[in-house]
Scaffold this motif. Structure first.
Motif, mmCIF file in Angstrom:
data_model
loop_
_atom_site.group_PDB
_atom_site.id
_atom_site.type_symbol
_atom_site.label_atom_id
_atom_site.label_comp_id
_atom_site.label_asym_id
_atom_site.label_seq_id
_atom_site.Cartn_x
_atom_site.Cartn_y
_atom_site.Cartn_z
ATOM 1 N N ASN A 31 1.002 -1.208 -0.013
ATOM 2 C CA ASN A 31 0.016 -0.012 -0.014
ATOM 3 C C ASN A 31 0.802 1.292 0.051
ATOM 4 O O ASN A 31 0.483 2.380 -0.777
ATOM 5 C CB ASN A 31 -0.860 0.068 1.149
ATOM 6 N N ASN A 32 1.882 1.449 0.862
ATOM 7 C CA ASN A 32 2.591 2.507 0.846
ATOM 8 C C ASN A 32 3.585 2.693 -0.160
ATOM 9 O O ASN A 32 3.848 3.724 -0.858
ATOM 10 C CB ASN A 32 3.632 2.511 2.171
ATOM 11 N N TYR A 33 4.085 1.639 -0.999
ATOM 12 C CA TYR A 33 4.646 1.699 -2.162
ATOM 13 C C TYR A 33 3.853 2.252 -3.058
ATOM 14 O O TYR A 33 4.117 2.946 -4.185
ATOM 15 C CB TYR A 33 5.305 0.388 -2.743
ATOM 16 N N TYR A 34 2.583 1.842 -3.244
ATOM 17 C CA TYR A 34 1.802 2.407 -4.342
ATOM 18 C C TYR A 34 1.379 3.826 -4.099
ATOM 19 O O TYR A 34 1.406 4.758 -5.177
ATOM 20 C CB TYR A 34 0.488 1.578 -4.366
ATOM 21 N N LYS A 35 1.300 4.157 -2.971
ATOM 22 C CA LYS A 35 0.954 5.773 -2.467
ATOM 23 C C LYS A 35 2.189 6.380 -2.867
ATOM 24 O O LYS A 35 2.245 7.491 -3.345
ATOM 25 C CB LYS A 35 0.775 5.858 -1.017
ATOM 26 N N LEU A 36 3.366 5.691 -2.664
ATOM 27 C CA LEU A 36 4.582 6.619 -3.114
ATOM 28 C C LEU A 36 4.744 6.864 -4.547
ATOM 29 O O LEU A 36 5.021 7.837 -5.065
ATOM 30 C CB LEU A 36 5.697 5.783 -2.628
ATOM 31 N N ASN A 37 4.070 5.872 -5.164
ATOM 32 C CA ASN A 37 4.021 5.908 -6.820
ATOM 33 C C ASN A 37 3.131 7.202 -7.306
ATOM 34 O O ASN A 37 3.487 7.819 -8.056
ATOM 35 C CB ASN A 37 3.949 4.642 -7.449
ATOM 36 N N GLU A 227 -4.955 14.983 3.183
ATOM 37 C CA GLU A 227 -5.426 13.956 4.225
ATOM 38 C C GLU A 227 -6.137 12.551 3.826
ATOM 39 O O GLU A 227 -5.659 11.615 4.382
ATOM 40 C CB GLU A 227 -6.541 14.801 5.206
ATOM 41 N N ARG A 228 -6.885 12.890 2.694
ATOM 42 C CA ARG A 228 -7.382 11.571 2.113
ATOM 43 C C ARG A 228 -6.458 10.723 1.449
ATOM 44 O O ARG A 228 -6.424 9.591 1.516
ATOM 45 C CB ARG A 228 -8.577 12.220 1.353
ATOM 46 N N LEU A 229 -5.459 11.257 0.884
ATOM 47 C CA LEU A 229 -4.348 10.609 0.151
ATOM 48 C C LEU A 229 -3.297 9.717 1.178
ATOM 49 O O LEU A 229 -3.222 8.537 0.955
ATOM 50 C CB LEU A 229 -3.328 11.512 -0.584
ATOM 51 N N SER A 231 -4.482 8.766 4.352
ATOM 52 C CA SER A 231 -5.298 8.045 5.374
ATOM 53 C C SER A 231 -5.901 6.697 4.512
ATOM 54 O O SER A 231 -6.201 5.906 5.301
ATOM 55 C CB SER A 231 -6.580 8.811 5.783
ATOM 56 N N LEU A 232 -6.119 6.836 3.299
ATOM 57 C CA LEU A 232 -6.772 5.777 2.643
ATOM 58 C C LEU A 232 -5.715 4.661 2.299
ATOM 59 O O LEU A 232 -4.540 5.140 1.947
ATOM 60 C CB LEU A 232 -7.464 6.330 1.269
ATOM 61 N N GLU A 233 -6.066 3.363 2.408
ATOM 62 C CA GLU A 233 -4.975 2.407 2.197
ATOM 63 C C GLU A 233 -4.508 2.322 0.556
ATOM 64 O O GLU A 233 -3.125 2.345 0.281
ATOM 65 C CB GLU A 233 -5.574 1.210 2.566
ATOM 66 N N ARG A 234 -5.512 2.344 -0.360
ATOM 67 C CA ARG A 234 -5.393 2.602 -1.503
ATOM 68 C C ARG A 234 -6.233 3.371 -2.506
ATOM 69 O O ARG A 234 -6.929 3.223 -2.885
ATOM 70 C CB ARG A 234 -5.591 1.101 -2.099
ATOM 71 N N PRO A 235 -5.885 4.664 -2.212
ATOM 72 C CA PRO A 235 -6.525 5.667 -2.899
ATOM 73 C C PRO A 235 -6.357 5.806 -4.368
ATOM 74 O O PRO A 235 -5.512 5.476 -5.188
ATOM 75 C CB PRO A 235 -5.694 6.965 -2.011
ATOM 76 N N ILE A 236 -7.496 6.449 -4.846
ATOM 77 C CA ILE A 236 -7.593 6.384 -6.403
ATOM 78 C C ILE A 236 -7.327 7.865 -6.910
ATOM 79 O O ILE A 236 -8.043 8.813 -6.100
ATOM 80 C CB ILE A 236 -8.936 5.860 -7.091
ATOM 81 N N VAL A 237 -6.507 8.304 -7.685
ATOM 82 C CA VAL A 237 -6.258 9.533 -7.663
ATOM 83 C C VAL A 237 -6.185 9.762 -9.305
ATOM 84 O O VAL A 237 -5.950 8.763 -10.133
ATOM 85 C CB VAL A 237 -4.677 9.757 -7.264
#
Length: 392
Positions: A31-37, A227-229, A231-237
């Protein structure tokens, strides 16, 4: 040839990890790797001039059990056509980096449609003949003014109530309840229109670098995206384009089950024997985590030397430090080659600080996760390798 990082994490203890601990470690890494991308992509877009008004995040994590096959070829959803509008609707409510009218109005239409259908569904248990609003019509509502769209949704919902074979008093009650629901969203839009001058003035201050600190209370409306980015585990951006009635979803290789690329996290091997070993293949973006992780390990070894009296142990520790220094240097070189520090070139202080804050939060959580499970030690083996992606 492309490059990625091979990293072996070896536990510093002989304790056997439970299946839940293993799941937690890998889930948080993924999850964190995805959010880092995501953060890196957001960073690139802003650096390349994309308006923060158009960068949005949805309010729900994507379901990894859903295929999202419609994103395989083209990661763009056209909300002007029936299928695209329904796909967009099911992604949930969304918010932009900078609040803007287009986002608020489309959200209001979607939220109203969703709540009205929920209202009708609850009464379906009493009146089986009642029909829900047709999602195929959502794209039509997006083409109307928000007030007109809300009124049509209200009329269609009330029309379904009037067709029921029930007492007039019940019909009047249901009509009033529907009117109240619609009125709530119309008031929400009116309230935003009242606030828009203050929002635009604040946005002007931000863009002119008159506001720097994220803690400035005036910026609360501008913090919701991050905040949403975080707090969510796998946010859609995505990037929303009101002119073309479309949204482009970012990092779809992580979301769509049918695609994989060089950035995807690959669990190459896992050994449950004591000590536990996790062997990962991961994209170069992970240098943003690997460098501070290795520096933390190096600092710990350097501190321990101060109290070490055994010369042989000191020598081993010094060799570990030298190896870590070489690895850190190689990773930092790759970090620069891959332009992973573009945020340093973003001129606006508030935007740069927001991106840095989100990036650092993700990195810190990743390192905390690795440290918690006793993998932050001198047994970490991290190398940059060349490879041929499977999808090429």
């Amino acid at each position: 040839m492309d490059k990625k990082i091979d990293i072996k994490l070896n536990s510093s203890t002989d304790e056997i990890m439970s299946v839940w601990e293993i799941q937690d470690l890998l889930k948080n890494l993924g999850n964190n790797y995805y959010k880092l991308n995501l953060v890196v992509e957001i960073n690139k877009m802003i650096y390349n001039g994309v308006d923060p008004d158009n960068i949005v995040v949805f309010n729900e994590s994507f379901d990894f059990k859903t295929s999202f096959s419609y994103l395989k070829e083209i990661p763009i959803i056209d909300i002007d056509e029936v299928t695209g509008a329904k796909q967009f609707y099911h992604l949930g409510e969304f918010t932009s980096i900078f609040p803007n009218t287009d986002v608020v109005e489309i959200n209001a239409i979607c939220k109203l449609f969703r709540e009205i259908n929920s209202y009708l569904f609850k009464r379906k248990s009493l009146f089986m003949e009642i029909k829900l609003l047709n999602k195929d019509r959502i794209c039509e509502y997006f083409k109307l003014s928000t007030v007109d769209a809300c009124n049509i949704i209200k009329q269609k919902a009330i029309g379904r109530i009037l067709k029921l074979n029930i007492d007039k008093s019940y019909k009047d009650t249901y009509k009033n309840e529907i009117n109240l629901i619609v009125e709530k969203y119309l008031k929400e839009i009116d309230a935003f229109k009242i606030d828009i001058k203050e929002i635009n003035d604040l946005k002007k201050d931000i863009l002119e670098n008159n506001i720097i600190e994220l803690s400035d209370k005036r910026t609360l409306k501008f913090n919701k995206f991050y905040e949403r980015l975080q707090s969510l585990e796998r946010p859609i951006v995505g990037t929303f384009n009101a002119d073309y009635s479309s949204i482009e979803i970012l990092c779809t290789d992580f979301i769509c089950k049918e695609t994989r690329n060089k950035y995807f996290l690959d669990l190459k091997n896992f050994s449950h024997n004591s000590p536990t070993m996790v062997y990962l293949g991961i994209g170069m973006i992970f240098t943003l985590v690997a460098v501070p992780l290795l520096k933390q390990i190096k600092d710990g070894i350097e501190e321990s030397i101060t109290y070490e009296k055994d010369g042989n142990v000191v020598k081993d520790k010094e060799e570990s430090i030298e190896k870590l220094n070489n690895t850190i240097k190689n990773l930092e070189d790759e970090e620069n080659l891959n332009n992973l520090n573009l945020y340093n070139n973003i001129e606006n202080n508030f935007i740069r600080s927001s991106i840095l804050n989100a990036k650092d939060d993700i990195i810190n959580k990743t390192i905390e996760n690795i440290t918690y499970y006793n993998f932050a030690n001198d047994k970490v083996d991290c190398n940059v390798i060349e490879f041929t992606p499977r999808n090429k």
